[in-house]
Design a protein around this motif. Structure first.
Motif, mmCIF file in Angstrom:
data_model
loop_
_atom_site.group_PDB
_atom_site.id
_atom_site.type_symbol
_atom_site.label_atom_id
_atom_site.label_comp_id
_atom_site.label_asym_id
_atom_site.label_seq_id
_atom_site.Cartn_x
_atom_site.Cartn_y
_atom_site.Cartn_z
ATOM 1 N N GLU A 67 0.485 -6.033 3.472
ATOM 2 C CA GLU A 67 1.255 -5.785 2.257
ATOM 3 C C GLU A 67 1.119 -4.298 1.943
ATOM 4 O OE1 GLU A 67 -0.142 -6.987 -1.751
ATOM 5 O OE2 GLU A 67 1.035 -8.785 -1.415
ATOM 6 N N ASN A 68 2.115 -3.736 1.262
ATOM 7 C CA ASN A 68 2.099 -2.296 0.986
ATOM 8 C C ASN A 68 0.923 -1.888 0.108
ATOM 9 O OD1 ASN A 68 4.428 -2.067 2.402
ATOM 10 N ND2 ASN A 68 5.768 -2.089 0.606
ATOM 11 N N SER A 69 0.501 -0.634 0.291
ATOM 12 C CA SER A 69 -0.594 -0.102 -0.518
ATOM 13 C C SER A 69 -0.577 1.418 -0.408
ATOM 14 C CB SER A 69 -1.932 -0.631 0.013
ATOM 15 O OG SER A 69 -3.003 0.075 -0.553
ATOM 16 N N THR A 70 -0.908 2.077 -1.495
ATOM 17 C CA THR A 70 -1.142 3.521 -1.447
ATOM 18 C C THR A 70 -2.636 3.782 -1.664
ATOM 19 O OG1 THR A 70 1.056 4.001 -2.278
ATOM 20 C CG2 THR A 70 -0.580 5.745 -2.525
ATOM 21 N N ARG A 71 -3.138 3.433 -2.856
ATOM 22 C CA ARG A 71 -4.513 3.766 -3.236
ATOM 23 C C ARG A 71 -5.552 3.041 -2.385
ATOM 24 N NH1 ARG A 71 -1.092 4.569 -7.116
ATOM 25 N NH2 ARG A 71 -0.236 2.712 -6.180
ATOM 26 N N THR A 72 -5.427 1.729 -2.257
ATOM 27 C CA THR A 72 -6.479 0.948 -1.591
ATOM 28 C C THR A 72 -6.592 1.354 -0.122
ATOM 29 O OG1 THR A 72 -5.880 -0.843 -3.093
ATOM 30 C CG2 THR A 72 -7.340 -1.398 -1.274
ATOM 31 N N ARG A 73 -5.464 1.446 0.550
ATOM 32 C CA ARG A 73 -5.496 1.771 1.984
ATOM 33 C C ARG A 73 -6.096 3.156 2.225
ATOM 34 N NH1 ARG A 73 -2.328 4.492 5.177
ATOM 35 N NH2 ARG A 73 -0.634 4.727 3.674
ATOM 36 N N VAL A 120 -8.925 -6.242 4.727
ATOM 37 C CA VAL A 120 -7.677 -7.015 4.821
ATOM 38 C C VAL A 120 -6.957 -7.080 3.483
ATOM 39 C CG1 VAL A 120 -6.664 -9.257 5.395
ATOM 40 C CG2 VAL A 120 -8.734 -8.486 6.576
ATOM 41 N N ARG A 121 -5.693 -6.692 3.503
ATOM 42 C CA ARG A 121 -4.807 -7.000 2.369
ATOM 43 C C ARG A 121 -3.749 -7.970 2.872
ATOM 44 N NH1 ARG A 121 -2.028 -3.228 -2.081
ATOM 45 N NH2 ARG A 121 -4.165 -3.385 -2.813
ATOM 46 N N HIS A 122 -3.527 -9.021 2.095
ATOM 47 C CA HIS A 122 -2.564 -10.037 2.534
ATOM 48 C C HIS A 122 -1.842 -10.613 1.329
ATOM 49 C CE1 HIS A 122 -0.849 -13.341 4.835
ATOM 50 N NE2 HIS A 122 -1.274 -12.747 5.934
ATOM 51 N N ALA A 150 -7.492 -12.335 -5.791
ATOM 52 C CA ALA A 150 -8.634 -11.442 -6.059
ATOM 53 C C ALA A 150 -8.392 -10.048 -5.481
ATOM 54 C CB ALA A 150 -9.910 -12.032 -5.459
ATOM 55 N N HIS A 151 -9.003 -9.066 -6.112
ATOM 56 C CA HIS A 151 -8.995 -7.684 -5.608
ATOM 57 C C HIS A 151 -10.360 -7.100 -6.006
ATOM 58 C CE1 HIS A 151 -7.684 -3.913 -4.210
ATOM 59 N NE2 HIS A 151 -6.557 -3.758 -4.865
ATOM 60 N N PRO A 152 -11.413 -7.584 -5.308
ATOM 61 C CA PRO A 152 -12.760 -7.305 -5.814
ATOM 62 C C PRO A 152 -13.167 -5.828 -5.785
ATOM 63 C CG PRO A 152 -12.857 -8.469 -3.705
ATOM 64 C CD PRO A 152 -11.432 -8.513 -4.148
ATOM 65 N N THR A 153 -12.714 -5.057 -4.783
ATOM 66 C CA THR A 153 -13.128 -3.642 -4.803
ATOM 67 C C THR A 153 -12.423 -2.879 -5.919
ATOM 68 O OG1 THR A 153 -11.525 -2.962 -3.105
ATOM 69 C CG2 THR A 153 -13.754 -3.560 -2.347
ATOM 70 N N GLN A 154 -11.174 -3.280 -6.263
ATOM 71 C CA GLN A 154 -10.497 -2.647 -7.404
ATOM 72 C C GLN A 154 -11.280 -2.929 -8.682
ATOM 73 O OE1 GLN A 154 -7.537 -0.704 -7.652
ATOM 74 N NE2 GLN A 154 -8.279 -0.432 -9.755
ATOM 75 N N ALA A 155 -11.691 -4.191 -8.859
ATOM 76 C CA ALA A 155 -12.447 -4.520 -10.074
ATOM 77 C C ALA A 155 -13.766 -3.758 -10.116
ATOM 78 C CB ALA A 155 -12.698 -6.027 -10.137
ATOM 79 N N HIS A 278 -5.702 1.929 -15.656
ATOM 80 C CA HIS A 278 -4.591 1.221 -14.990
ATOM 81 C C HIS A 278 -4.921 1.248 -13.499
ATOM 82 C CE1 HIS A 278 -0.671 -0.040 -13.656
ATOM 83 N NE2 HIS A 278 -0.080 0.115 -14.823
ATOM 84 N N PRO A 279 -4.841 0.087 -12.812
ATOM 85 C CA PRO A 279 -5.168 0.094 -11.380
ATOM 86 C C PRO A 279 -4.132 0.815 -10.526
ATOM 87 C CG PRO A 279 -4.386 -2.076 -12.054
ATOM 88 C CD PRO A 279 -4.521 -1.267 -13.309
ATOM 89 N N GLY A 280 -2.919 1.017 -11.087
ATOM 90 C CA GLY A 280 -1.837 1.605 -10.318
ATOM 91 C C GLY A 280 -1.231 0.578 -9.383
ATOM 92 N N PRO A 281 -0.028 0.785 -8.917
ATOM 93 C CA PRO A 281 0.875 1.872 -9.318
ATOM 94 C C PRO A 281 1.384 1.653 -10.752
ATOM 95 C CG PRO A 281 2.000 0.337 -7.829
ATOM 96 C CD PRO A 281 0.586 -0.121 -7.897
ATOM 97 N N ILE A 282 1.543 2.767 -11.490
ATOM 98 C CA ILE A 282 2.007 2.633 -12.872
ATOM 99 C C ILE A 282 3.537 2.656 -12.905
ATOM 100 C CG2 ILE A 282 -0.080 3.690 -13.845
ATOM 101 C CD1 ILE A 282 1.481 6.214 -14.422
HETATM 102 N N1 CP Z 1 -4.507 -0.670 -7.200
HETATM 103 C C1 CP Z 1 -3.955 -0.954 -6.001
HETATM 104 O O1 CP Z 1 -4.319 -1.944 -5.347
HETATM 105 O O2 CP Z 1 -3.022 -0.050 -5.593
HETATM 106 P P1 CP Z 1 -2.313 -0.081 -4.162
HETATM 107 O O3 CP Z 1 -1.411 -1.298 -4.130
HETATM 108 O O4 CP Z 1 -1.545 1.216 -4.065
HETATM 109 O O5 CP Z 1 -3.374 -0.184 -3.120
#
Ligand code: CP
Length: 336
Positions: A67-73, A120-122, A150-155, A278-282
């Motif tokens: 799945e798409n990601s900017t910050r986490t990846r 892993v992001r799914h 869940a998104h435990p590292t974000q939390a 805010h976890p983003g994206p805003i």
């Molecule tokens: N906060 C967060 O998970 O952002 P991304 O989707 O850009 O990784």
């Protein structure tokens, strides 16, 4: 207990150390505090001329993002590089998964390259748990966000941010605002705040964007923004997840912003020293006004910076836990 929670014990080895990081639900406060303390020790690495420590030299880490990601990846990549690991990122849209390869076959091929960790992001809730059950023992799995679950590292990076600015959790009132229903981040934040002893976790949003089981989550629910924000120490805004949404759930973006969008006027109900996260994206003008997102109480970009240190902590601790599981007499030494 949900089927996902029933699988939670596979996160810990016999010594109670992390060997996978899949969900915060049920983890002990001491372990979450250890993650925050370990991240503290890594934060200064980002300020060095050479931003590296040798802790994971020789380890191979695969970021597998369905799945798409900017910050986490990117912050997982940077965290792995700062720990001196070899890191590859598989963009599944350009991988052979798009030619019909199954998830398991993709992973077996990565395992054959001697991977030590999968991040892993799914899009499906539970996918990282499935993978953690299937991988060879010695391979750590970190959940980088699964479905709505869940998104435990974000939390944990959010908890790091709160502790950094507020000094701890005792006595804190934290409001999580917006699209709670579709938010894996909110679920993980609620677990983390309750485990770490926040005084009150408030959820604010329209009834249509609150989960039906919300009262069981250990939270106070508000549908009125002014009442919900009154005297809170921390305001966490969430993105409106239109891609996961049935259009009937929301009258219009304009109406949502009028009722629940955070602007300076609504922020006045919070404590004068409240921080905005805010976890983003805003989405500017949908859940948050630019005057707040770019204002003096916003710590949104600091969350991203702290995320690298927190992910370094989780990666080093899970590798250490895996090594302890394989060699119980020697124990891993990557935790700090
Ligand atoms: N906060 C967060 O998970 O952002 P991304 O989707 O850009 O990784």
């Amino acid at each position: 207990m949900t089927p996902l929670d029933a699988k939670r014990p596979l996160q810990l080895n016999a010594q109670g150390q992390l060997q996978h990081f899949l969900s915060l639900d049920g983890l002990p406060r001491e372990l979450l505090t250890e993650i925050l303390d370990t991240a503290d020790s890594f934060l200064e690495v980002g300020g060095r001329a050479v931003k590296k420590v040798p802790l994971l030299r020789g380890k191979t880490i695969c970021n597998v993002f369905f799945e798409n990601s900017t910050r986490t990846r990117t912050t997982f990549e940077l965290a792995a590089q700062r720990l001196s690991a070899d890191v590859i990122t598989l963009n599944v849209s350009t991988s052979s998964a798009s030619k019909g390869e199954t998830l398991l076959d993709t992973l077996r091929n990565l395992e054959a390259m001697a991977a030590d960790m999968f991040v892993v992001r799914h899009q499906d809730s539970g996918a990282p748990f499935f993978i953690a059950n299937e991988v060879t023992p010695r391979v750590a799995v970190i959940n980088a966000g699964d479905g709505r679950h869940a998104h435990p590292t974000q939390a944990m990076l959010d908890m790091y941010t709160i502790r950094h600015y507020k000094g701890g959790f005792a006595g804190l009132r934290v409001a999580i605002v917006g699209d709670i229903l579709h938010s894996r981040v909110a679920r993980s934040q609620i677990h983390a705040l309750n485990i770490l002893g926040a005084e009150e976790v408030r959820l604010i949003g329209p009834r249509t964007l609150l989960p039906t089981d919300v009262e069981q989550l250990g939270v106070t629910v508000f549908t009125d923004m002014a009442q919900g924000l009154k005297d809170v120490d921390v305001v966490i805004m969430l993105r409106l997840q239109k891609e996961r949404m049935d259009s009937a759930l929301l009258p219009s973006e304009g109406e949502f912003f009028r009722l629940y969008g955070l602007n300076n006027e609504k922020l006045r109900h919070a404590r004068p020293d409240a921080i905005v996260m805010h976890p983003g994206p805003i989405n500017r003008g949908v859940e948050i006004a630019s005057e707040v997102a770019d204002g003096p109480r916003s710590v949104i970009l600091n969350q991203v910076t702290f995320g690298i240190a927190v992910r370094m902590a989780v990666m080093s601790m899970t590798i250490s836990g895996q090594e302890s599981s394989q060699n119980p007499d020697q124990g891993g030494d990557h935790g700090r």
